[in-house]
Design an enzyme around this catalytic site. Structure first.
Site, PDB file in Angstrom:
ATOM      1  N   ARG A  50      42.211  35.203  33.549  1.00 25.21           N
ATOM      2  CA  ARG A  50      41.025  36.250  33.145  1.00 25.21           C
ATOM      3  C   ARG A  50      40.050  36.370  34.199  1.00 25.21           C
ATOM      4  O   ARG A  50      39.848  35.683  34.960  1.00 25.21           O
ATOM      5  CB  ARG A  50      40.579  35.629  31.601  1.00 25.21           C
ATOM      6  CG  ARG A  50      40.798  34.645  31.185  1.00 25.21           C
ATOM      7  CD  ARG A  50      39.788  33.658  31.867  1.00 25.21           C
ATOM      8  NE  ARG A  50      38.476  33.943  32.034  1.00 25.21           N
ATOM      9  CZ  ARG A  50      37.484  33.689  32.849  1.00 25.21           C
ATOM     10  NH1 ARG A  50      37.737  32.633  33.893  1.00 25.21           N
ATOM     11  NH2 ARG A  50      36.241  34.082  32.914  1.00 25.21           N
ATOM     12  N   GLY A  51      38.959  37.236  33.944  1.00 25.42           N
ATOM     13  CA  GLY A  51      38.073  37.012  34.935  1.00 25.42           C
ATOM     14  C   GLY A  51      38.295  38.287  35.807  1.00 25.42           C
ATOM     15  O   GLY A  51      39.271  38.398  36.336  1.00 25.42           O
ATOM     16  N   ALA A  52      37.056  39.195  35.973  1.00 23.21           N
ATOM     17  CA  ALA A  52      37.539  40.433  36.753  1.00 23.21           C
ATOM     18  C   ALA A  52      38.198  40.433  38.032  1.00 23.21           C
ATOM     19  O   ALA A  52      39.417  41.098  38.344  1.00 23.21           O
ATOM     20  CB  ALA A  52      36.169  41.361  36.995  1.00 23.21           C
ATOM     21  N   ARG A  93      43.930  45.391  30.149  1.00 20.32           N
ATOM     22  CA  ARG A  93      42.750  45.185  29.537  1.00 20.32           C
ATOM     23  C   ARG A  93      41.638  46.216  30.221  1.00 20.32           C
ATOM     24  O   ARG A  93      41.943  46.575  31.105  1.00 20.32           O
ATOM     25  CB  ARG A  93      42.006  43.555  29.964  1.00 20.32           C
ATOM     26  CG  ARG A  93      42.802  42.557  29.450  1.00 20.32           C
ATOM     27  CD  ARG A  93      42.150  41.124  29.539  1.00 20.32           C
ATOM     28  NE  ARG A  93      40.915  41.185  28.816  1.00 20.32           N
ATOM     29  CZ  ARG A  93      39.940  40.391  29.145  1.00 20.32           C
ATOM     30  NH1 ARG A  93      40.230  39.398  30.114  1.00 20.32           N
ATOM     31  NH2 ARG A  93      38.914  40.127  28.459  1.00 20.32           N
ATOM     32  N   GLN A 200      34.759  30.351  27.246  1.00 18.25           N
ATOM     33  CA  GLN A 200      34.914  30.546  28.811  1.00 18.25           C
ATOM     34  C   GLN A 200      33.960  29.298  29.474  1.00 18.25           C
ATOM     35  O   GLN A 200      34.187  28.459  30.369  1.00 18.25           O
ATOM     36  CB  GLN A 200      35.053  31.752  29.451  1.00 18.25           C
ATOM     37  CG  GLN A 200      35.749  32.755  29.155  1.00 18.25           C
ATOM     38  CD  GLN A 200      35.409  33.524  27.937  1.00 18.25           C
ATOM     39  OE1 GLN A 200      34.877  33.181  27.075  1.00 18.25           O
ATOM     40  NE2 GLN A 200      36.347  34.797  27.860  1.00 18.25           N
ATOM     41  N   ASP A 241      31.937  42.582  35.185  1.00 21.47           N
ATOM     42  CA  ASP A 241      33.282  43.110  34.990  1.00 21.47           C
ATOM     43  C   ASP A 241      33.422  44.747  35.564  1.00 21.47           C
ATOM     44  O   ASP A 241      34.469  45.158  35.896  1.00 21.47           O
ATOM     45  CB  ASP A 241      33.646  43.221  33.488  1.00 21.47           C
ATOM     46  CG  ASP A 241      34.080  41.669  33.047  1.00 21.47           C
ATOM     47  OD1 ASP A 241      33.248  41.002  32.750  1.00 21.47           O
ATOM     48  OD2 ASP A 241      35.277  41.489  33.086  1.00 21.47           O
ATOM     49  N   ASN A 251      29.357  42.835  31.310  1.00 19.61           N
ATOM     50  CA  ASN A 251      29.893  41.539  31.567  1.00 19.61           C
ATOM     51  C   ASN A 251      30.084  40.909  29.973  1.00 19.61           C
ATOM     52  O   ASN A 251      29.701  41.361  28.845  1.00 19.61           O
ATOM     53  CB  ASN A 251      28.776  40.633  32.654  1.00 19.61           C
ATOM     54  CG  ASN A 251      29.174  39.214  32.818  1.00 19.61           C
ATOM     55  OD1 ASN A 251      30.369  39.169  33.347  1.00 19.61           O
ATOM     56  ND2 ASN A 251      28.672  38.104  32.513  1.00 19.61           N
ATOM     57  N   LYS A 252      30.462  39.559  30.003  1.00 25.30           N
ATOM     58  CA  LYS A 252      30.607  38.903  28.721  1.00 25.30           C
ATOM     59  C   LYS A 252      29.679  39.195  27.656  1.00 25.30           C
ATOM     60  O   LYS A 252      28.408  39.024  28.136  1.00 25.30           O
ATOM     61  CB  LYS A 252      31.218  37.374  29.124  1.00 25.30           C
ATOM     62  CG  LYS A 252      31.583  36.468  27.855  1.00 25.30           C
ATOM     63  CD  LYS A 252      32.634  37.029  27.142  1.00 25.30           C
ATOM     64  CE  LYS A 252      33.779  37.370  28.133  1.00 25.30           C
ATOM     65  NZ  LYS A 252      34.872  38.259  27.475  1.00 25.30           N
TER      66      LYS A 252
END
Ligand code: MRU
Length: 350
Positions: A50-52, A93, A200, A241, A251-252
């Site tokens: 995960r993570g852009a 995603r 995370q 993201d 973002n998150k």
């Protein structure tokens, strides 16, 4: 350096991609072996990776794995097969633009494959995916150089989610800035939000920073305001993201609240992201597709322990959009830009 996505050539001359299973960290270090595009689609969708930027790199390797699986005897053309592979990976995603950026960059290579046999195309695609990964690491180091210059000699930084080596090809974006500041001899302390519901921050950011020996204090997501009021935070740095042409940032979930808090307390709020995270085709953040995830992430801790009553409704968006007006600057590999400066730019103007 943590290496979350590794290209491996087997003794039988087959390609595999070994993906560090981030669902198990920090308790166990195991790799998922991806042998085809379906494996990689599962790895991205189920958040093994995960993570852009890491999602983009994984998707690029997924395209290469898809090419490796092409069977000329199937009656389907290579082009059609690769369209299907790209569609599959693109459906994993929705929010991080790096996924679509990487699939498009790979398409550039395979779309004009006339005259090239599929196995040499597969070799080229793996090399291209590795180039994307290596470029990402170089960009993160550049971002680190630009970003660390914004921090004083001694600073306490608040970060949210994980924008570290695990979320990228290596070194990290937001954590890359922190690492670069430490490498430049600055005294940096970090407060890491735990980042409900997927944790995370607690599981991944705390793990990375503790491994690096960078002084880190873990807090729950609601604690930032009181720390800011007590003047304990000098800067907030997060990843992204997707950044839209007007400087809005997805973002998150929880990032927007932090940006508003930072503004209320006069604290700089920085976003660190490579140019590939900027979606110049999207005018503003209101158009960004926001992923909604399973209610189970909120009603349960880990796979089994229920912490909310049966029957309660749950809302679980994985990301929010911070309007550009709350962002002090966006740190990229090409320099540091205010959101209003971004508005004057196009990808070609840089
Ligand atoms: O749901 P995730 O873990 O993929 O979300 C990750 C984030 O929101 C990160 O902050 C972002 O991708 C930047 S990573 C350099």
């Amino acid at each position: 350096m943590i290496d979350a996505v590794r290209w491996v050539r087997t003794p039988e001359n087959q390609h595999e991609v070994h993906v560090l299973d981030q669902r198990l960290l920090p308790l166990r270090t195991e790799f998922m072996v991806c042998r085809n595009a379906d494996d990689m689609a599962v790895a991205i969708r189920d958040m093994v990776v995960r993570g852009a930027p890491a999602i983009g790199i994984s998707a690029a390797f997924g395209v290469a794995l898809g090419s490796q699986s092409f069977d000329s005897a199937s009656g389907i053309s290579y082009r059609k097969h690769m369209e299907e592979v790209s569609r599959l990976l693109g459906s994993t995603r929705p929010t991080a633009v790096n996924l679509f950026w990487a699939i498009e960059r790979m398409r550039f290579l395979w779309k004009d494959q006339a005259g090239t046999d599929s196995s040499s195309m597969t070799e080229s695609l793996f090399r291209e995916a590795q180039i994307i990964k290596d470029e990402d690491i170089r960009m993160n180091r550049k971002m680190g150089e630009h970003g660390q210059a914004l921090l004083p000699q001694s600073a306490t930084v608040l970060t949210h989610c994980n924008a570290g080596a695990l979320a990228t090809g290596g070194f990290g974006t937001a954590l890359g800035v922190i690492r670069a500041a430490v490498n430049a001899g600055k005294s940096i302390r970090v407060f890491a939000d735990e980042t409900r519901p997927y944790l995370q921050g607690a599981r991944l950011t705390a793990y990375e920073l503790v491994e690096d020996g960078i002084p880190t204090t873990l807090i729950t997501d609601g604690m930032g305001a009181s720390l800011m009021a007590k003047k304990k935070i000098d800067a907030v740095i997060v990843g992204a993201d997707r950044v839209t042409a007007n400087g809005d940032v997805a973002n998150k979930i929880g990032t927007y609240a932090l940006a508003v808090l930072a503004r209320a307390h006069g604290i700089p709020f920085y976003v660190a992201a490579p140019f590939s995270t900027i979606d110049f085709s999207m005018a503003s953040g209101s158009s960004i597709p926001i992923e909604e995830r399973s209610s189970r992430e909120i009603t349960h801790i880990g796979p089994d322990v229920r912490i909310a009553p049966e029957g309660v409704s749950v809302y679980n968006p994985a990301f929010d959009v911070t309007p550009g007006e709350f962002i002090t600057a966006i740190i990229t590999e090409k320099g540091v830009f205010r959101p209003e400066e971004l508005r004057q730019m196009s990808p070609q103007s840089i």
